[in-house]
Design an enzyme around this catalytic site. Structure first.
Site, short mmCIF file in Angstrom:
data_model
loop_
_atom_site.label_atom_id
_atom_site.label_comp_id
_atom_site.label_asym_id
_atom_site.label_seq_id
_atom_site.Cartn_x
_atom_site.Cartn_y
_atom_site.Cartn_z
N CYS A 253 -23.58 -6.94 -17.89
CA CYS A 253 -22.30 -7.19 -17.24
C CYS A 253 -21.24 -6.24 -17.81
O CYS A 253 -21.14 -6.06 -19.02
CB CYS A 253 -21.82 -8.61 -17.51
N CYS B 44 -26.95 -12.04 -19.87
CA CYS B 44 -26.69 -13.40 -19.38
C CYS B 44 -27.47 -13.73 -18.13
O CYS B 44 -27.45 -14.86 -17.65
CB CYS B 44 -25.19 -13.60 -19.14
N GLY C 283 0.80 -1.23 0.00
CA GLY C 283 0.00 0.00 0.00
C GLY C 283 0.82 1.27 0.00
O GLY C 283 0.28 2.36 -0.15
N CYS D 237 -19.46 -12.57 -19.46
CA CYS D 237 -20.86 -12.51 -19.86
C CYS D 237 -21.08 -13.36 -21.11
O CYS D 237 -22.02 -14.16 -21.20
CB CYS D 237 -21.26 -11.07 -20.11
N CYS E 229 -28.16 -9.07 -15.18
CA CYS E 229 -27.64 -8.71 -16.50
C CYS E 229 -28.70 -9.02 -17.56
O CYS E 229 -29.26 -10.11 -17.59
CB CYS E 229 -26.36 -9.49 -16.79
#
Ligand SMILES: Nc1ncnc2c1ncn2[C@@H]1O[C@H](COP(=O)(O)OP(=O)(O)OP(=O)(O)O)[C@@H](O)[C@H]1O
Ligand SMILES: [Mg+2]
Lengths: 287, 286
Positions: free
Chosen positions: A275, A255, A43, A281, A252
């Site tokens: 998606c 899908c 980080g 997808c 979605c």
């Protein structure tokens, strides 16, 4: 940009005149040194000598330098942008990487060993040994609250994060929620506060205790940082205001998935939610 | 006044008995490098004629006990704010020592200094701009100190900030309004709420009422007196206005050109000033 480079490469006959993976070895070593330090201090933002790349700064030059510095001929690469493998930016970068590194490319994240991304983590679970490379526009999560870099470096060093907590307080007081739509700041290993690059909130929890390596590169700011595997990554939130990911009214439209991050696309008549991860997808639909 | 719950998550700093809350010993603050001429101590001018260095203050000593109010009075440029800045650990003195709650903190830096500022000290500046974020709400400005002290529960931070806000007699409907839209008097109230947010044992006030209308000034002074009676803090109040000092301070330092020229009980000093400068000050006031 990369099309011009492509021409050059062709005119010169393949890779003649270019070093493997485009960058010269000393430049790669410099990036790798930065990455080693970054992985040792999860980080923490590490400055590195960012080079000119054949893409404009701000178009993934930081991520690209990381990819080119760590790549090997045995790698398989996926490059995607806002979840799509077919965006201009993804195509250009993928083209450059595959030509200069002689590596196969894929759109399936499960086959890739190295995934360069802008704004998303693939929906498919990733595994140990895979490397995610994030393109980062703004590396410092304190940019909004402490615009001067000298100040912000001291704040990080002293772990003085009250300004960003105040930002969060103000969000809750005025909006009743955090205003970070993407790039929600995260706390890494109880030490540094880091921006996970502009990924949606949906992707933030997936960085926590992840089996893969995450490498972040900001070319314009000349900063790299990293999250090694199995590292604690906690989105910043008050104890009594838990972090929440995006919620969608429907699944979605293509899908039917209900567990993925969706984006709006303009249909002919009305907007649809689909998606954002297009590869996943498409696979769901053909299955 | 309703009691404000102490912030449970903040480990309160303990005040040892038998020692002053704040103790300065022989504090000198020099702006500039100094030279043999002025460092020797014989030169007492505020600005060295050889090297041009300015002495913000020189050999200043003071102590403040729990529940006591110490006033510092002096003309513009006499070093009052410098002494307060040293007390608040904003600047490190060129020489001398600072003790806070019995501990020597003269060389406190980074994390330790931040912790002491967050838990042991509260400050109100003459200019609210120096202390408050103008585009942040009143509540946020007060909350910042609790967040800086490590408090991470939103509801608790907010309810304590609101309790302080109303206790400082600020209207509740201004709690979520940016302080940039507040009047001068209201900003001073927000500063007071912020200073008190972590229940520090020491409160520093730098010209808390100058620049305000007389009526507003009187109300703020009343509020400070009430805070003092309620919380039994050690307070240092700086002012060039003797009326303010007379109203608040138990004891008094008179500063001139960086030096303390007289000190004692407020009544005594004002009734029977010894130093010619203090005499001038008192006669000019009356
Ligand atoms: N950063 C600095 N650099 C140089 N000189 C300074 C600096 N800060 C203060 N001084 C000088 O130190 C002296 C004391 O200043 P200080 O601000 O403590 O006075 P003051 O008594 O608070 O005055 P005022 O009533 O105007 O607020 C002044 O001569 C001032 O010009
Ligand atoms: Mg002053």
């Amino acid at each position: 940009m990369s099309a011009r480079l492509g021409e050059l490469v062709h005119r010169n006959g393949g890779l003649a005149g270019y070093n493997y993976a485009y960058m010269d070895e000393s430049a790669k070593r410099e990036v790798r040194r930065g990455l080693l330090k970054a992985i040792s201090l999860p980080g923490h933002q590490v400055p590195f000598a960012s080079r000119e790349m054949p893409v404009a700064r701000g178009w993934g030059s930081g991520g690209l330098q990381i990819t080119l510095s760590v790549i090997e001929p045995s790698d398989t690469v996926k490059v995607f942008d806002q979840g799509s493998d077919a965006s201009m930016n993804a195509i250009a970068l993928r083209d450059l990487i595959s030509r200069t590194c002689e590596v196969p490319t894929t759109t399936d994240p499960r086959e890739a060993t190295l995934i360069q991304t802008r704004h998303r983590i693939p929906e498919d679970p990733l595994v140990e040994g895979q490397v995610m490379v994030f393109q980062v526009p703004i590396a410092d999560p304190l940019r909004r609250v402490a615009p001067r870099m000298t100040v912000s470096r001291r704040l990080h060093a002293e772990r003085d994060y009250s300004a960003i907590w105040l930002y969060l307080y103000e969000d809750h007081a005025r909006l009743g929620r955090s205003s970070f739509a993407s790039a929600h700041p995260v706390e890494v290993e109880d030490r540094y506060i880091m921006t996970p690059s502009p990924i949606p909130r949906h992707d933030c929890p997936r960085l926590n205790d992840a089996p893969f390596i995450s490498l972040f590169g900001a070319g314009r700011e000349a900063i790299v940082y990293a999250v090694p595997p199995y590292t604690k990554v906690r989105p910043l939130s008050f104890e009594d205001r838990p972090f929440e990911i995006e919620r969608f009214a429907t699944g979605c439209a293509l899908c039917g998935a209900t567990d993925t991050y969706l984006t709006e696309v303009d249909g002919d008549a009305n907007a649809q939610l689909v998606c954002s991860d297009t590869d996943r997808c498409a696979r769901r639909r053909t299955r | 006044m309703k009691t404000i719950p102490a912030p449970a998550a903040i480990e309160p700093i303990s005040v040892p008995s038998g020692t002053p809350c704040l103790e300065l010993r022989d504090i000198t603050v020099r702006y500039g490098r100094g030279c043999d001429h002025c460092r020797s101590g014989e030169m007492r001018a505020q600005r060295c004629t050889h090297c041009g260095s300015v002495y913000g203050c020189r050999d200043v000593s003071l102590d403040v006990w729990p529940g006591e109010v110490l006033g510092i009075v002096g003309e513009s440029g006499s070093g009052k704010s410098t002494v307060l800045a040293v007390s608040n650990l904003d600047i490190q003195p060129t020489s001398g020592s600072v003790k806070l709650l019995g501990d020597d903190v003269s060389s406190a830096e980074g994390k330790q200094r931040r912790r002491l500022r967050a838990l042991a000290l509260g400050i109100v500046y003459q200019s609210a701009q120096a202390n408050l974020l103008m585009d942040v709400t009143a509540g946020g400005n007060v909350a910042e100190r609790m967040l800086g002290a490590g408090w991470r529960r939103y509801d608790a931070v907010r309810s304590r900030a609101l309790a302080l806000h109303t206790d400082m007699e600020l209207p509740e409907d201004r709690f979520d309004v940016p302080v940039g839209m507040f009047s001068g008097g209201m900003r001073q109230r927000v500063q007071l709420a912020k200073a008190l947010a972590t229940s520090p044992p020491v409160l520093l006030l730098d010209e808390p009422t100058s620049g305000l209308d007389v009526s507003v000034q009187a109300r703020i002074l009343d509020l400070i007196r009430r805070i003092h009676a309620e919380f039994q803090l050690a307070i240092v109040v700086v002012s060039h206005d003797l009326a303010v000092i007379r109203m608040l301070a138990d004891r008094l330092l008179v500063m001139r050109r960086g030096l303390v020229v007289e000190h004692g009980l407020t009544d005594q000093v004002l009734e029977d000033p010894q130093h010619p400068y203090t005499q001038l000050l008192v006669s000019a006031q009356l």
